[in-house]
Structures are given as structure tokens and as C-alpha cells.
Design a protein around this motif. Structure first.
Motif, short mmCIF file in Angstrom:
data_model
loop_
_atom_site.label_atom_id
_atom_site.label_comp_id
_atom_site.label_asym_id
_atom_site.label_seq_id
_atom_site.Cartn_x
_atom_site.Cartn_y
_atom_site.Cartn_z
N SER A 88 0.81 -1.22 0.00
CA SER A 88 0.00 0.00 0.00
C SER A 88 0.84 1.26 0.00
N LEU A 89 2.12 1.17 0.39
CA LEU A 89 3.01 2.31 0.29
C LEU A 89 3.08 2.79 -1.16
N TYR A 90 3.13 1.83 -2.07
CA TYR A 90 3.18 2.15 -3.52
C TYR A 90 1.94 2.92 -3.94
N HIS A 91 0.76 2.47 -3.56
CA HIS A 91 -0.47 3.14 -3.98
C HIS A 91 -0.51 4.57 -3.44
N LEU A 92 -0.17 4.74 -2.16
CA LEU A 92 -0.15 6.08 -1.58
C LEU A 92 0.84 6.97 -2.32
N TRP A 93 2.02 6.43 -2.61
CA TRP A 93 3.03 7.25 -3.27
C TRP A 93 2.57 7.71 -4.64
N THR A 94 1.93 6.86 -5.42
CA THR A 94 1.53 7.26 -6.76
C THR A 94 0.57 8.45 -6.72
N ALA A 95 -0.28 8.52 -5.68
CA ALA A 95 -1.15 9.69 -5.53
C ALA A 95 -0.33 10.90 -5.11
N VAL A 96 0.57 10.72 -4.17
CA VAL A 96 1.39 11.83 -3.69
C VAL A 96 2.30 12.34 -4.80
N ALA A 97 2.85 11.42 -5.60
CA ALA A 97 3.71 11.84 -6.72
C ALA A 97 2.96 12.74 -7.68
N ASP A 98 1.69 12.43 -7.94
CA ASP A 98 0.89 13.29 -8.81
C ASP A 98 0.75 14.69 -8.20
N LEU A 99 0.58 14.76 -6.87
CA LEU A 99 0.46 16.06 -6.20
C LEU A 99 1.77 16.82 -6.25
N VAL A 100 2.89 16.10 -6.05
CA VAL A 100 4.21 16.75 -6.12
C VAL A 100 4.43 17.33 -7.51
N GLU A 101 4.10 16.54 -8.54
CA GLU A 101 4.31 17.01 -9.91
C GLU A 101 3.34 18.13 -10.27
N HIS A 102 2.10 18.08 -9.72
CA HIS A 102 1.15 19.17 -9.92
C HIS A 102 1.71 20.47 -9.35
N ASP A 103 2.29 20.40 -8.15
CA ASP A 103 2.86 21.59 -7.54
C ASP A 103 4.03 22.12 -8.36
N ALA A 104 4.84 21.20 -8.89
CA ALA A 104 5.98 21.63 -9.71
C ALA A 104 5.51 22.33 -10.97
N ARG A 105 4.47 21.83 -11.61
CA ARG A 105 3.93 22.49 -12.81
C ARG A 105 3.36 23.85 -12.47
N ALA A 106 2.71 23.95 -11.31
CA ALA A 106 2.12 25.23 -10.90
C ALA A 106 3.21 26.27 -10.67
N ARG A 107 4.34 25.84 -10.12
CA ARG A 107 5.44 26.79 -9.90
C ARG A 107 6.02 27.27 -11.22
N VAL A 108 6.09 26.38 -12.20
CA VAL A 108 6.60 26.76 -13.51
C VAL A 108 5.67 27.76 -14.18
N ARG A 109 4.36 27.56 -14.02
CA ARG A 109 3.39 28.45 -14.66
C ARG A 109 3.31 29.82 -13.99
N SER A 110 3.64 29.89 -12.69
CA SER A 110 3.50 31.15 -11.97
C SER A 110 4.63 32.12 -12.34
N PRO A 111 4.37 33.42 -12.25
CA PRO A 111 5.42 34.40 -12.58
C PRO A 111 6.61 34.25 -11.65
N SER A 112 7.79 34.46 -12.18
CA SER A 112 9.01 34.34 -11.38
C SER A 112 9.05 35.47 -10.35
N GLU A 113 9.44 35.09 -9.13
CA GLU A 113 9.51 36.09 -8.07
C GLU A 113 10.70 37.05 -8.27
N THR A 114 11.65 36.62 -9.13
CA THR A 114 12.84 37.45 -9.31
C THR A 114 12.77 38.30 -10.57
N SER A 115 11.69 38.22 -11.33
CA SER A 115 11.61 38.96 -12.60
C SER A 115 11.23 40.41 -12.35
#
Length: 387
Positions: A360-387
Motif C-alpha cells: 500500500s506504500l506504492y499506492h499512496l506514493w503514486t497519488a502523492v507523486a501526482d500532487l508533487v508534480e502538480h505543484d511543480a507544474r504550478a510553480r513553472v506556470r507562476s510568474p518568477s519572483e525574481t523577474s
């Protein structure tokens, strides 16, 4: 949101716990389960699929930068041990189904499609996380072994090296998952062909009719019959196919939205009962036949909601996923040892598990991995704080 509380719980408590307690340093291998008090499994018996999935979790988490410091080292050591102990060479080669991590002895020599698929998934992420060519070689060797040892004249692959019946969709689903990972991370034309062959089975054998339920069990020529238990259905797998089909569509630029919607609606219709937000494990004749609700189908339902949200942007799916994450934490993780869970509940939400399985660790991780990658995509889409 509850989704991000679940993500935080997994990364801050669950994964570190399993990195510490779920790995046997003496032999360099992961365990099959923890005891109900959170202590390590006493016996040495492990299934190949279970240790392969833990190798995958730690390699994937290391690649995403969210793993405990020793995760990738443990994953590599565990695969080295697995290959040394469980690999069977020859013209009908492959990995044995189970072995004893204490004695390095094979306890079940059968080569199984399910186990082989989990090893492919682990190898895909070991290659991605390390870039080491030896894992590419192991992938090629494993693919050849599957096609030779588990070749079947009626399409797909045999259940195992013994040709056991009934045939099941589940191992083929996990073969698709593994080939998707290969294509997403280290694509070759051979990997794309393998992924295409696996996905095609959904339409040719597993779904009967445009809105038919996902069938699980079949005869030797993929026939449906009560003799082979074809009336038994698993709502959790219907949800898992929503997640995999969404990934297939992203990979191939195709659109199977209608299939995804039908699969999820069927899973919810036949799997939920008595006002519970959770799915039962098994139904027959579209009625629940199992008094149990394991953790993994709930996580696959969560992933299905998230997949449809990513596909459509409809906020209702995100709300469903968030409510479900809250319910999972309340029912399955309250009262469990730190970093653990109740793996199975009865219909009154009372824990009935005998162990805390690592699967069941595997099943939980696959959901969490999707959330981690969702957050990473959201950071890429957001305006850079240093621009």
C-alpha cells in the motif's frame, strides 16, 4: 486542503518511517509488511512485486527530490539483492515470484507477469534517477524474458510461466503502467510498441461493450465464464484504469475521455454502498460481495478524481478528491502507528487488517507523486519572483 495535508503526511512521516523500518539493512532488502504495532516483519519471506514496488517508490521520490537522504542508495541495493537472488536465467528466464531475504533462497520459482511488470516499473525509475546504463540493460533483458517466457497465442501475456488460470487483467494493467513509465522517461520505439500493445487490451478484451464494466477474470482464450469468476469485478481497478488511460492519452495525444467517465461512474455505482465514501474490494453481479474496504482502492479512486480534474479542469473533481483525502486520513490513518495505516476496514470502518502491508506504500506514493508534480507544474506556470 486535505490533499496537501495527505501529501505532507506522506512525505514527512510515512515515507521516512518506511525508509527506516521497512528496509532490512542486514541483507539490503525491503520487507513485505510491518506488524500492527509498526514493528518490522519477523519472517524473511518477501514477494518480488512488493520489494520491486518499494524500489520504485524510493527511486521515484529521489528523482523528484522529496525522498529521505538514503532512499536512492537503498533502492539500488535492494535491486542488486533482488536480481542476485531472484533472477532465473535460460530460455524461459525471468524473476522468481518470492524469496527469503534472510537466507537468499527462492521460495516460489514461478515467473509471473505481475511481478515482472513491477520490476520493469522499478527499473524505469532507477534508470531515470541514476542515469546508469546497467538499468537500461536490465530493462531490455526483462522485456525479452516477458515476451519469451510468458508468450501467449491468444494475445496479451500468460498469467505466469505455468499458464495458470484464470487469466487476469490486473497484471496486464501493471505492465501498461511500467511501459508508460518507460515511454514517459526513456522513450524508444520498442517501448512505445509495448505500451500500445498493452493499452489495446482494454478495448479488445477487458471492456465488453461501449459502457461495459471492466472485467477481471478470463479463460485461456479471453472468454468470459462463471467457471473463471468473470462475474467478479473490482471497482478499484476501474479507477486505476482512469489514471492510466489519462496518462496514455497524454503520451499519445489521444482522447479516451468517454471511457474514463464510464469507468469512474461504474466504479462509484457498484463500489459504494450504505452512504460510505469508500469502495468495497469486490462486487459480483454488480453487488458487493466483500465486507472489506482495503486502503488501495480508495487511493485509486482519489487518483481517478485527480486525473479527471487535470484532464478537464472541472473543480468538482478536485473537491471530490479533497473530500476523499480527508476521509482516508480520518478512517485509515487515525489510531495507526506513526507513519502507518489501517490497511483494511470492515463496512463499519473498523480495522480488520492482520499486518500493515508494504504494497500500500506504492499506492499512496503514486497519488502523492501526482500532487508533487502538480505543484511543480504550478510553480513553472507562476510568474518568477525574481523577474
Amino acid at each position: 486542503m486535505s490533499l496537501w495535508r495527505l501529501k505532507s503526511l506522506f512525505l514527512q512521516e510515512i515515507l521516512p518511517t518506511w525508509a527506516a523500518v521497512g528496509y532490512d539493512e542486514r541483507c539490503g532488502q525491503f520487507v513485505e509488511h510491518l506488524e500492527l504495532d509498526g514493528s518490522v516483519q519477523a519472517s524473511g519471506e518477501v514477494r518480488t512485486r512488493t520489494v520491486a514496488r518499494q524500489i520504485y517508490v524510493h527511486a521515484h521520490a529521489a528523482h523528484l527530490g522529496v525522498a529521505p537522504p538514503a532512499s536512492l542508495q537503498m533502492a539500488e541495493a535492494a535491486f542488486a539483492h533482488l536480481h542476485r537472488v531472484a533472477w532465473i536465467g535460460g530460455t524461459r528466464g525471468g524473476y522468481a515470484r518470492a524469496f527469503n531475504r534472510h537466507t537468499d533462497s527462492i521460495t516460489d520459482p514461478i515467473r509471473d507477469l505481475y511481478d515482472s511488470s513491477c520490476i520493469l516499473l522499478a527499473l524505469s525509475w532507477l534508470l531515470t534517477a541514476t542515469g546508469k546504463d546497467m538499468y537500461r540493460d536490465h530493462i531490455d533483458q526483462a522485456l525479452v524474458a516477458i515476451d519469451r517466457t510468458l508468450k501467449d497465442p491468444f494475445g496479451g501475456w500468460a498469467e505466469d510461466s505455468e499458464g495458470s488460470l484464470p487469466r487476469r487483467q490486473n497484471p496486464h494493467m501493471h505492465y501498461l503502467e511500467a511501459t508508460l513509465a518507460l515511454c514517459e522517461n526513456n522513450r524508444t520505439s520498442a517501448h512505445m510498441r509495448a505500451e500500445g500493445r498493452a493499452f489495446a487490451l482494454l478495448g479488445s478484451h477487458f471492456l465488453v461493450g461501449p459502457k461495459g464494466p471492466l472485467h477481471e477474470f478470463f479463460g485461456p482464450q479471453w472468454q468470459l465464464s462463471a467457471q473463471y469468476g468473470s462475474d467478479r469485478l473490482e471497482p478499484g481497478h476501474m479507477c486505476e484504469w482512469v489514471w492510466l488511460t489519462t496518462r496514455h492519452d497524454m503520451l499519445t495525444d489521444s482522447d479516451h475521455t468517454r471511457i474514463c467517465l464510464d469507468l469512474l461512474s461504474t466504479a462509484l455505482a457498484v463500489g459504494r454502498s450504505g452512504g460510505s465514501p469508500f469502495l468495497v474490494d469486490l462486487v459480483s453481479a454488480l453487488r458487493p460481495v466483500s465486507p472489506s474496504r482495503r486502503l488501495w482502492p480508495q487511493v485509486e479512486m482519489l487518483k481517478a478524481f485527480l486525473s479527471l480534474y487535470e484532464r478537464s479542469g472541472f473543480q468538482g473533481y478536485l473537491a471530490e478528491a479533497d473530500d476523499l483525502a480527508s476521509a482516508i486520513m480520518g478512517a485509515y490513518m487515525t489510531g495507526a502507528p506513526p507513519g502507518c495505516w489501517h490497511d483494511c476496514l470492515d463496512t463499519h470502518d473498523r480495522p480488520i487488517s492482520r499486518t500493515i502491508p508494504a504494497s500500500s506504500l506504492y499506492h499512496l506514493w503514486t497519488a502523492v507523486a501526482d500532487l508533487v508534480e502538480h505543484d511543480a507544474r504550478a510553480r513553472v506556470r507562476s510568474p518568477s519572483e525574481t523577474s
